[in-house]
Design a protein around this motif. Structure first.
Motif, short mmCIF file in Angstrom:
data_model
loop_
_atom_site.label_atom_id
_atom_site.label_comp_id
_atom_site.label_asym_id
_atom_site.label_seq_id
_atom_site.Cartn_x
_atom_site.Cartn_y
_atom_site.Cartn_z
N THR A 295 -7.08 -1.93 0.74
CA THR A 295 -7.39 -0.90 1.78
C THR A 295 -8.71 -1.63 2.47
O THR A 295 -8.81 -1.92 3.50
CB THR A 295 -7.80 0.44 1.20
N LEU B 160 0.88 -1.14 0.04
CA LEU B 160 -0.06 0.05 0.00
C LEU B 160 0.98 1.08 0.02
O LEU B 160 0.42 2.13 -0.53
CB LEU B 160 -0.88 -0.05 1.41
N ARG C 26 -5.43 -1.05 -4.81
CA ARG C 26 -5.43 -0.10 -3.56
C ARG C 26 -6.71 -0.24 -2.94
O ARG C 26 -6.58 -0.43 -1.72
CB ARG C 26 -5.28 1.27 -4.06
#
Length: 234
Positions: free
Chosen positions: A183, A90, A179
């Protein structure tokens, strides 16, 4: 098949300590021939057509990286790695955004201690996934008989190996999708072992691209010894 060159970014999570190697430094900094494992890994991508930039996610207090010649390479950017692999990836994706990467750009995530990636495997991954709606990963079909073993060390069942594949890297996904997956999985407390598992958690089905079995990840001392024997003096 996509016949156009595929441009892509690379993220190398390299903040781990590699405790199973029982060495005096993280395994990615152990010597393999005339360079470190990490330098060989980076060499699989640097200078290759289509690479738009490489981000290495390192421990904030990493004392070994500045000693490498490639640390000053303008093609490589540094990100602050995290406690878990997903945290480091990340951080690498966020650094790519700073460098101008877009959500629709391809990102290849590759293990820092997997230095034996063949160029033909990398090309096959890019060719087969360049127009894929999800993305995917290099993998190798299981060849040995698989056993499910109980806590007492006795076999419970022989498992059909035919649908079983070993997940390797690089793993190739669009920046925005990866992403979002990492997340969301982190917020949900989901167990994420690689990038593909995060994409799976989001409900997608990554594509498997068969690669060579010698694209091994150095995890134990005998892995490094095997590579040293295969490579010989370099």
């Amino acid at each position: 098949m996509n016949n156009r060159p595929t441009s892509f970014w690379v993220v190398i999570p390299a903040a781990g300590i590699g405790s199973r190697m029982a060495a005096d430094r993280p395994k990615q900094y152990l010597q393999l021939g005339d360079r470190t494992i990490l330098e060989h890994t980076l060499g699989c991508f640097l200078g290759r057509a289509g690479v738009r930039g490489v981000v290495v996610a390192l421990a904030p207090d990493d004392p070994w990286w500045p000693m490498l010649g490639c640390a000053a390479d303008p093609r490589i950017s540094r990100a602050a790695g995290g406690r878990e692999r997903a945290d480091s990836v990340l951080a690498g994706l966020e650094r790519l955004k700073d460098l101008g990467a877009l959500d629709g750009d391809w990102v290849l995530v590759h293990d820092a201690a997997r230095p034996n990636l063949a160029d033909e495997d990398l090309q096959r991954l890019l060719d087969q996934l360049g127009e894929d709606p999800v993305g995917g990963l290099l993998a190798v079909p299981a060849k040995d008989t698989l056993k499910r073993v109980a806590a007492d060390g006795r076999v419970e069942q022989t498992v059909d190996r035919r649908p079983i594949w070993l997940a390797y890297t690089p793993q190739m996904f669009r920046l925005g999708l990866l992403r979002q997956a990492l997340t969301g999985a982190a917020q949900a407390g989901a167990e994420i072992t690689d990038e593909a598992s995060a994409i799976e958690w989001l409900g997608h089905r990554p594509r498997v691209v068969e690669g060579r079995a010698d694209n091994i990840k150095v995890t134990r001392p005998d892995d490094l010894q095997w590579l040293q024997l295969q490579w010989g003096p370099r």
